[in-house]
Design a protein around this motif. Structure first.
Motif, mmCIF file in Angstrom:
data_model
loop_
_atom_site.group_PDB
_atom_site.id
_atom_site.type_symbol
_atom_site.label_atom_id
_atom_site.label_comp_id
_atom_site.label_asym_id
_atom_site.label_seq_id
_atom_site.Cartn_x
_atom_site.Cartn_y
_atom_site.Cartn_z
ATOM 1 N N VAL A 23 0.828 -1.318 0.010
ATOM 2 C CA VAL A 23 0.133 -0.108 0.009
ATOM 3 C C VAL A 23 0.876 1.210 0.086
ATOM 4 O O VAL A 23 2.053 1.189 0.115
ATOM 5 N N ASP A 24 0.150 2.276 -0.126
ATOM 6 C CA ASP A 24 0.838 3.624 -0.168
ATOM 7 C C ASP A 24 1.538 3.581 1.192
ATOM 8 O O ASP A 24 0.980 3.882 2.195
ATOM 9 N N ARG A 25 2.984 4.332 1.019
ATOM 10 C CA ARG A 25 3.832 4.299 2.441
ATOM 11 C C ARG A 25 3.356 5.396 3.169
ATOM 12 O O ARG A 25 3.312 5.552 4.368
ATOM 13 N N ALA A 26 3.288 6.707 2.398
ATOM 14 C CA ALA A 26 2.829 7.853 3.083
ATOM 15 C C ALA A 26 1.574 7.701 3.736
ATOM 16 O O ALA A 26 1.618 8.119 5.110
ATOM 17 N N LYS A 27 0.546 7.376 3.411
ATOM 18 C CA LYS A 27 -0.636 7.263 3.854
ATOM 19 C C LYS A 27 -0.686 6.148 5.134
ATOM 20 O O LYS A 27 -1.263 6.443 6.258
ATOM 21 N N TYR A 28 0.160 5.338 5.055
ATOM 22 C CA TYR A 28 0.111 4.012 5.933
ATOM 23 C C TYR A 28 1.001 4.580 6.989
ATOM 24 O O TYR A 28 0.494 4.553 8.154
ATOM 25 N N GLU A 29 2.006 5.347 6.849
ATOM 26 C CA GLU A 29 2.764 6.046 8.131
ATOM 27 C C GLU A 29 1.840 7.052 8.579
ATOM 28 O O GLU A 29 1.871 7.338 9.965
ATOM 29 N N ALA A 30 1.208 7.855 8.087
ATOM 30 C CA ALA A 30 0.351 8.830 8.834
ATOM 31 C C ALA A 30 -0.466 8.147 9.394
ATOM 32 O O ALA A 30 -1.135 8.689 10.542
ATOM 33 N N MET A 31 -1.487 7.169 9.127
ATOM 34 C CA MET A 31 -2.463 6.580 9.676
ATOM 35 C C MET A 31 -1.807 5.650 10.949
ATOM 36 O O MET A 31 -2.290 5.831 12.279
ATOM 37 N N LYS A 32 -0.642 5.225 10.715
ATOM 38 C CA LYS A 32 0.121 4.557 12.000
ATOM 39 C C LYS A 32 0.458 5.529 13.026
ATOM 40 O O LYS A 32 -0.162 5.269 14.165
ATOM 41 N N THR A 33 1.000 6.884 12.687
ATOM 42 C CA THR A 33 1.215 7.506 13.676
ATOM 43 C C THR A 33 -0.318 8.212 14.435
ATOM 44 O O THR A 33 -0.084 8.152 15.538
ATOM 45 N N ALA A 34 -1.029 8.244 13.439
ATOM 46 C CA ALA A 34 -2.352 8.947 14.132
ATOM 47 C C ALA A 34 -2.980 7.843 15.020
ATOM 48 O O ALA A 34 -3.474 8.070 16.088
ATOM 49 N N LEU A 35 -3.104 6.521 14.778
ATOM 50 C CA LEU A 35 -3.752 5.405 15.402
ATOM 51 C C LEU A 35 -2.760 5.107 16.772
ATOM 52 O O LEU A 35 -3.564 5.045 17.830
ATOM 53 N N LEU A 36 -1.744 5.142 16.605
ATOM 54 C CA LEU A 36 -0.771 4.878 17.762
ATOM 55 C C LEU A 36 -0.759 6.299 18.746
ATOM 56 O O LEU A 36 -0.943 6.113 20.062
ATOM 57 N N ALA A 37 -1.273 7.433 18.329
ATOM 58 C CA ALA A 37 -1.318 8.502 19.065
ATOM 59 C C ALA A 37 -2.760 8.188 19.721
ATOM 60 O O ALA A 37 -3.121 8.890 20.905
#
Length: 100
Positions: A23-37
């Motif tokens: 999947v798209d890395r930028a969207k994955y990383e953005a969602m990962k950061t938001a979810l973990l927060a």
């Protein structure tokens, strides 16, 4: 985590351990950061609906305008992070999640 030069990242699914998707890395990383927060560090954690509401303020309006596609991306990241033992689910109805 598998990374390549094409802007994609490999994700796993705890429900299908042998299945890898890119999947798209930028969207994955953005969602990962938001979810973990958004997720607490202790049980009982948040339901998926509570987690989605809590992570929306952490998302970039450029990547997720008005929260568009955030439900799909949250599920993708949640399954991957569970497979990697970064978050855990309680087998409740509804499911609840927290950070490990």
């Amino acid at each position: 985590m598998g990374k390549t030069d094409d802007g994609k990242i490999e994700v796993r699914n705890i429900n299908a351990p042998d299945h890898i998707t890119r999947v798209d890395r930028a969207k994955y990383e953005a969602m990962k950061t938001a979810l973990l927060a958004a997720l607490p560090a202790d049980p009982p954690g948040l339901t998926a609906a509570e987690a989605k509401a809590a992570l929306l303020p952490h998302l970039s309006p450029e990547q997720f305008p008005g929260g568009a596609k955030s439900g799909w991306w949250m599920k993708c990241v949640q399954l991957d992070l569970e497979a990697r033992a970064v978050i855990k689910r309680a087998e409740t109805k509804p499911l609840r999640f927290w950070r490990l």
